[in-house]
Every structure is written in C-alpha cells, then in structure tokens.
Design a protein around this motif. Structure first.
Motif, PDB file in Angstrom:
ATOM      1  N   ILE A   1      -4.645  18.879 -34.491  1.00 40.16           N
ATOM      2  CA  ILE A   1      -5.966  18.591 -34.093  1.00 40.16           C
ATOM      3  C   ILE A   1      -6.339  18.832 -32.513  1.00 40.16           C
ATOM      4  CG2 ILE A   1      -7.521  16.749 -33.954  1.00 40.16           C
ATOM      5  CD1 ILE A   1      -5.892  15.234 -35.967  1.00 40.16           C
ATOM      6  N   ASP A   2      -7.219  19.849 -32.291  1.00 41.07           N
ATOM      7  CA  ASP A   2      -7.562  20.134 -30.745  1.00 41.07           C
ATOM      8  C   ASP A   2      -8.240  19.153 -30.388  1.00 41.07           C
ATOM      9  OD1 ASP A   2      -6.231  22.763 -30.826  1.00 41.07           O
ATOM     10  OD2 ASP A   2      -7.896  23.657 -32.109  1.00 41.07           O
ATOM     11  N   LEU A   3      -7.987  18.493 -29.164  1.00 39.62           N
ATOM     12  CA  LEU A   3      -8.728  17.418 -28.354  1.00 39.62           C
ATOM     13  C   LEU A   3      -8.868  18.191 -27.030  1.00 39.62           C
ATOM     14  CD1 LEU A   3      -5.841  14.816 -29.148  1.00 39.62           C
ATOM     15  CD2 LEU A   3      -8.048  15.160 -30.439  1.00 39.62           C
ATOM     16  N   THR A   4     -10.420  17.702 -26.575  1.00 43.33           N
ATOM     17  CA  THR A   4     -10.931  18.264 -25.568  1.00 43.33           C
ATOM     18  C   THR A   4     -11.542  17.064 -24.593  1.00 43.33           C
ATOM     19  OG1 THR A   4     -11.438  20.331 -26.597  1.00 43.33           O
ATOM     20  CG2 THR A   4     -12.607  19.780 -24.632  1.00 43.33           C
ATOM     21  N   VAL A   5     -11.356  16.987 -23.351  1.00 47.33           N
ATOM     22  CA  VAL A   5     -12.179  16.138 -22.553  1.00 47.33           C
ATOM     23  C   VAL A   5     -13.064  16.658 -21.433  1.00 47.33           C
ATOM     24  CG1 VAL A   5     -11.886  14.148 -21.064  1.00 47.33           C
ATOM     25  CG2 VAL A   5     -10.079  14.603 -22.402  1.00 47.33           C
ATOM     26  N   LYS A   6     -14.335  16.276 -21.696  1.00 46.15           N
ATOM     27  CA  LYS A   6     -15.301  16.815 -20.765  1.00 46.15           C
ATOM     28  C   LYS A   6     -15.792  15.746 -19.849  1.00 46.15           C
ATOM     29  CE  LYS A   6     -16.575  20.260 -24.098  1.00 46.15           C
ATOM     30  NZ  LYS A   6     -17.866  20.950 -25.030  1.00 46.15           N
ATOM     31  N   LEU A   7     -16.252  16.230 -18.468  1.00 48.25           N
ATOM     32  CA  LEU A   7     -16.726  15.224 -17.665  1.00 48.25           C
ATOM     33  C   LEU A   7     -17.922  15.878 -16.962  1.00 48.25           C
ATOM     34  CD1 LEU A   7     -16.301  12.850 -15.476  1.00 48.25           C
ATOM     35  CD2 LEU A   7     -14.980  14.263 -14.313  1.00 48.25           C
ATOM     36  N   GLN A   8     -18.861  14.915 -17.061  1.00 44.06           N
ATOM     37  CA  GLN A   8     -20.414  15.213 -16.754  1.00 44.06           C
ATOM     38  C   GLN A   8     -20.607  14.439 -15.614  1.00 44.06           C
ATOM     39  OE1 GLN A   8     -23.598  14.791 -19.645  1.00 44.06           O
ATOM     40  NE2 GLN A   8     -25.040  15.882 -18.111  1.00 44.06           N
ATOM     41  N   SER A   9     -20.853  15.227 -14.457  1.00 48.00           N
ATOM     42  CA  SER A   9     -20.963  14.452 -13.124  1.00 48.00           C
ATOM     43  C   SER A   9     -22.275  13.824 -12.876  1.00 48.00           C
ATOM     44  CB  SER A   9     -20.443  15.040 -11.660  1.00 48.00           C
ATOM     45  OG  SER A   9     -21.262  16.344 -11.808  1.00 48.00           O
ATOM     46  N   VAL A  10     -23.403  14.579 -13.018  1.00 46.11           N
ATOM     47  CA  VAL A  10     -24.671  14.187 -12.735  1.00 46.11           C
ATOM     48  C   VAL A  10     -25.594  14.376 -14.116  1.00 46.11           C
ATOM     49  CG1 VAL A  10     -26.743  14.375 -11.383  1.00 46.11           C
ATOM     50  CG2 VAL A  10     -24.521  14.825 -10.610  1.00 46.11           C
ATOM     51  N   ALA A  11     -26.300  13.513 -14.533  1.00 48.49           N
ATOM     52  CA  ALA A  11     -27.153  13.421 -15.643  1.00 48.49           C
ATOM     53  C   ALA A  11     -28.030  14.752 -15.491  1.00 48.49           C
ATOM     54  CB  ALA A  11     -27.965  12.098 -15.780  1.00 48.49           C
ATOM     55  N   GLY A  12     -28.153  15.616 -16.675  1.00 50.22           N
ATOM     56  CA  GLY A  12     -28.988  16.847 -16.679  1.00 50.22           C
ATOM     57  C   GLY A  12     -27.950  18.166 -16.616  1.00 50.22           C
ATOM     58  N   GLU A  13     -26.635  17.911 -15.773  1.00 52.44           N
ATOM     59  CA  GLU A  13     -25.714  19.186 -15.733  1.00 52.44           C
ATOM     60  C   GLU A  13     -24.745  19.299 -16.998  1.00 52.44           C
ATOM     61  OE1 GLU A  13     -23.334  18.517 -12.351  1.00 52.44           O
ATOM     62  OE2 GLU A  13     -24.855  19.041 -10.789  1.00 52.44           O
ATOM     63  N   LEU A  14     -24.389  20.332 -17.194  1.00 55.55           N
ATOM     64  CA  LEU A  14     -23.447  20.616 -18.378  1.00 55.55           C
ATOM     65  C   LEU A  14     -22.224  19.988 -17.981  1.00 55.55           C
ATOM     66  CD1 LEU A  14     -24.407  24.341 -19.284  1.00 55.55           C
ATOM     67  CD2 LEU A  14     -25.240  22.235 -20.401  1.00 55.55           C
ATOM     68  N   PRO A  15     -21.637  19.386 -19.143  1.00 57.19           N
ATOM     69  CA  PRO A  15     -20.154  18.919 -19.085  1.00 57.19           C
ATOM     70  C   PRO A  15     -19.305  20.054 -18.627  1.00 57.19           C
ATOM     71  CG  PRO A  15     -21.048  18.056 -20.916  1.00 57.19           C
ATOM     72  CD  PRO A  15     -21.976  19.223 -20.474  1.00 57.19           C
ATOM     73  N   SER A  16     -18.135  19.575 -17.682  1.00 58.42           N
ATOM     74  CA  SER A  16     -17.111  20.600 -17.451  1.00 58.42           C
ATOM     75  C   SER A  16     -15.951  20.042 -18.238  1.00 58.42           C
ATOM     76  CB  SER A  16     -16.882  20.565 -16.015  1.00 58.42           C
ATOM     77  OG  SER A  16     -17.877  20.899 -15.090  1.00 58.42           O
ATOM     78  N   THR A  17     -15.186  21.087 -18.955  1.00 60.92           N
ATOM     79  CA  THR A  17     -13.727  20.718 -19.687  1.00 60.92           C
ATOM     80  C   THR A  17     -12.715  20.570 -18.608  1.00 60.92           C
ATOM     81  OG1 THR A  17     -14.843  21.936 -21.646  1.00 60.92           O
ATOM     82  CG2 THR A  17     -12.397  21.726 -21.122  1.00 60.92           C
ATOM     83  N   VAL A  18     -12.362  19.438 -18.853  1.00 65.69           N
ATOM     84  CA  VAL A  18     -11.091  19.304 -17.818  1.00 65.69           C
ATOM     85  C   VAL A  18      -9.473  19.150 -18.439  1.00 65.69           C
ATOM     86  CG1 VAL A  18     -12.699  17.929 -16.022  1.00 65.69           C
ATOM     87  CG2 VAL A  18     -11.379  16.757 -17.894  1.00 65.69           C
ATOM     88  N   CYS A  19      -9.779  18.920 -19.853  1.00 67.31           N
ATOM     89  CA  CYS A  19      -8.401  19.042 -20.469  1.00 67.31           C
ATOM     90  C   CYS A  19      -8.592  19.404 -21.731  1.00 67.31           C
ATOM     91  CB  CYS A  19      -8.127  17.413 -20.655  1.00 67.31           C
ATOM     92  SG  CYS A  19      -6.516  17.164 -21.895  1.00 67.31           S
ATOM     93  N   ARG A  20      -7.400  20.105 -22.522  1.00 68.71           N
ATOM     94  CA  ARG A  20      -7.534  20.684 -23.882  1.00 68.71           C
ATOM     95  C   ARG A  20      -6.096  20.452 -24.273  1.00 68.71           C
ATOM     96  NH1 ARG A  20     -11.849  23.942 -24.838  1.00 68.71           N
ATOM     97  NH2 ARG A  20     -12.780  25.149 -23.424  1.00 68.71           N
TER      98      ARG A  20
END
Length: 414
Positions: A290-309
């Motif tokens: 099962i592929d697992l991903t963590v994304k972090l969105q720093s400011v509302a409206g910006e696209l989330p950035s992937t920080v972990c796979r």
C-alpha cells in the motif's frame, strides 16, 4: 476490476470501486448519523441489503458480529451493486455525493494502543538519541512494543488540531517551563479496527485466531509534541505529548479488499518466541503493498507539497503479531478497539514517516516545492495542513483509503 452499475466506481483510478466497499459513518444536514459504504463517488445506505446495521450510528454492533457476518454482508453488497441490470433498483439507495455529506468517526473507540513496528523508524529515532550502536531497545526484535494512548482524543479527518501546551525543557541546564509546543510533528501510520466477539479477560488470542479480530484498516496521523515528549517520556513513555489528538481517515477498508496486495512478512531475526510465530497464510500475518504519501500545505490556497512517500510493507511486526502480543497477558480486546502500527518509515530518506526523521532532529531543512516563495520546515507551524493518502493499485482498479487531514491551530490561551 469488478464492474458496478455505479458509473463512477468503474474508473480505474476511482479509490472506491466494487472491489473496495469501505465502511464509514455519515450525516446530512438535519439528519442523524448512519453507517454507510462508499461506492464510487457516493455513500450507500440500505437496510434491504444488510439488515439493520445501516440504521446504527456507529459500526460497533456490526464489529461485534465477527468475520462470518462481515463476509456475508460484503458478498450481499457486492452482488447488489454489481453491473447486472436486475440490481439497478439499488440506485435509489445511493446518497448524495460524498463531498455533500459530513463524515464522522466510524466507531466509538473503546481503547487505543499505538505500536512501534517499523524497524527503519525505530533505528532512525534510536540513532538520533542513543547512537547507532544502541539504536534499538533490547526488547525491540523480540516483541512488538507499544503504549496505551488516549481514545477520547481520536478524531476524524478534517478536524482541526490545536497546538498543545505543556512542560518543556529547552535548556537542559535550566528548570522546565510551561509553553506551547515548539516541535510539533506528524507520524504516518495505519490503524486497525478490532472486531469479533471479545476474548474473556485472562484468555489469550493465539496467532491462528488473531486475524479474525481484524475488521479493517484506516490511515492515521499520530500527532506528536516532540519537546513535551522528550521531557516527559522517561521513565513511563509518552503521555501528554501524544494525547492531544490522533487523526484517522473516515473510511475503514475491509481486510478482504486488500487480499490482492498481500506480501510475505519481513524476515525476523532473531526468531521470535513460539507464541508469535505463524504462517503467512494466516489472516493478518503479512504485509501489504500500500503506497502511503504525506503532503504538507503551508498556506491556504497553495498546492500541497509531498514530503514523504512510504509503504505499509515497511512494517517489521505484522498486525496479527500485534494483536496476539497485546492479549498475551490476558488483556480482553473489544469491538471498537483501535491499534496503530507506529510510524511507517522506509529505508530511503524520502520515505521517513515523521518530521523528526525528515529533518533529522531539526538539523536539516525540508523544502516545500509548491510554495510561491522558498519555504522550508523542520517541524510543523500554525496554519499548516497535513494530508495523508493511501492507495493500493491492482490490475485495472485502485483501493483508496480517503484522506487523513488536519489543520494546525495556534495554542489556546486558556
């Protein structure tokens, strides 16, 4: 892919095809909560197909029925939602789009236990604080270790998380202070919802029966206040640093939906004691691709950035072993109990499942690639949103878990 008359469930990228059918609890405006399953882009409620379980406000009564009932209902639902024309009268039972309903905790959580079952994560954390020669505690390779968490603060995806306050000791040469957490972190985990008849207090659960207690899985974010944890955890382990919030995704993926993704469990050396040994054919004594991903969105409206796979298969201890060891002293496991995997980290740095590891105890900056201006993190800041996702990709179909997300609010002044 198993075809369904629900058109949205027939797309290969749809997370909720007929192969999946995860359970959840939802409500609409001015309506009470109801158990449902997800099919395509809709929740489904029907007492005609599955008896009275869908009239309940939680899954607990269904969990208590055990595996034979779970399998019977699953077969009935898949038959009723198939592509056969005679089943199209089920269309009337479909609720509005999932985006138009409110999801709730799928069960009343009785007890919550968090394990520490990823070898990569344990080695990383141990190396940071004790050095590589003493990275693992002496017991780690002999049993799945864990701690009892706080069930009352388990929340469903989308619930805001308030930055906790507590005792910190930023200067080891000075007394502790009371202040908001400065080193707030996420932990990428999977959670198992326990079902089946309760084992009698004092009776163990053997390996060949442990899998029958596994109803299904969800994503989990075990929020962690690292500076509070550092000061409090000796000698009894995590306490306030872990009890302020634990987020789970709203859908519980049945174990049967994950059968195509089973993999042999990791080799365990030294050999474990007999009560923890099992065959890979045993239900739950395996890993899953099962592929697992963590994304972090720093400011509302910006696209989330992937920080972990990462991937579920990075677990050293299987869920069946976790359950068997949990009950080895005679602990009675009850329907609605939740057990978590612990942080799931891979070998590569991009697969580390926490900010503690990604920033290597705050010594490295983590770049967020989707921000308008250069932005980095070592730990989480107020306003950040953490989104965890999970997908298992099969032959022409996808099993999805739904998002596990939370937005960080500033510490309370009260």
């Amino acid at each position: 892919m198993q075809p369904s008359f629900v058109a949205s469930a027939c797309d290969a990228s749809c997370p909720f095809p007929l192969n999946n059918l995860p359970y959840g609890v939802f409500s609409q405006k001015d309506t009470s909560r109801s158990v449902c399953v997800a099919i395509g882009d809709r929740p489904l409620v029907t007492a005609k197909t599955a008896g009275t379980i869908f009239s309940e406000a939680t899954l607990n009564a269904f969990l208590a029925l055990g595996k034979p009932a779970w399998l019977e209902v699953r077969v009935a639902l898949q038959d009723a939602l198939s592509a056969a024309p005679k089943r199209q009268n089920m269309q009337a039972e479909l609720m509005p789009l999932q985006s138009d309903v409110t999801m709730h905790l799928p069960a009343k959580i009785g007890d919550y236990t968090d394990f520490y079952s990823s070898l990569n994560h344990a080695r990383n954390v141990g190396t940071m604080f004790r050095g590589p020669e003493n990275a693992l505690p002496p017991n780690w390779l002999h049993m799945p270790i864990g701690y009892h968490g706080r069930a009352s603060s388990v929340v469903v995806s989308g619930t805001p998380v308030t930055r906790p306050c507590g005792q910190l000791r930023p200067n080891p040469e000075a007394p502790p202070v009371f202040a908001p957490c400065r080193l707030l972190d996420f932990e990428l985990e999977m959670a198992t919802l326990i079902g089946g008849p309760e084992n009698e207090l004092g009776k163990r659960i053997p390996m060949n029966e442990a899998g029958d207690r596994i109803f299904g899985f969800s994503l989990m974010n075990d929020w962690s206040a690292r500076d509070i944890q550092k000061w409090e955890y000796v000698p009894l382990g995590p306490f306030g640093a872990k009890s302020f919030a634990t987020t789970i995704s709203p859908w519980i993926i049945p174990l049967e939906a994950l059968e195509p993704f089973k993999q042999e469990p990791q080799a365990q050396d030294p050999e474990v004691l007999p009560y923890l040994r099992g065959e890979s054919s045993m239900r739950g004594h395996c890993t899953y691709n099962i592929d697992l991903t963590v994304k972090l969105q720093s400011v509302a409206g910006e696209l989330p950035s992937t920080v972990c796979r990462s991937n579920f298969k990075n677990l050293y201890w299987t869920v069946a072993q976790q359950i068997t060891h949990h009950a080895v002293t005679g602990c009675n496991m009850q329907p609605g109990d939740l057990i978590a995997s612990g942080t799931i980290s891979g070998e590569d740095a991009s697969a580390f499942g926490s900010m503690l590891e990604l920033s290597w105890k705050g010594t490295k900056e983590i770049a967020l690639e989707n921000c308008d201006s250069p932005t980095t993190r070592k730990f989480l800041q107020d306003g950040d949103t953490v989104v965890m996702e999970g997908h298992a990709v099969g032959n022409g179909f996808t099993i999805g878990f739904g998002d596990c997300s939370g937005n960080i609010l500033p510490a309370s002044k009260e």
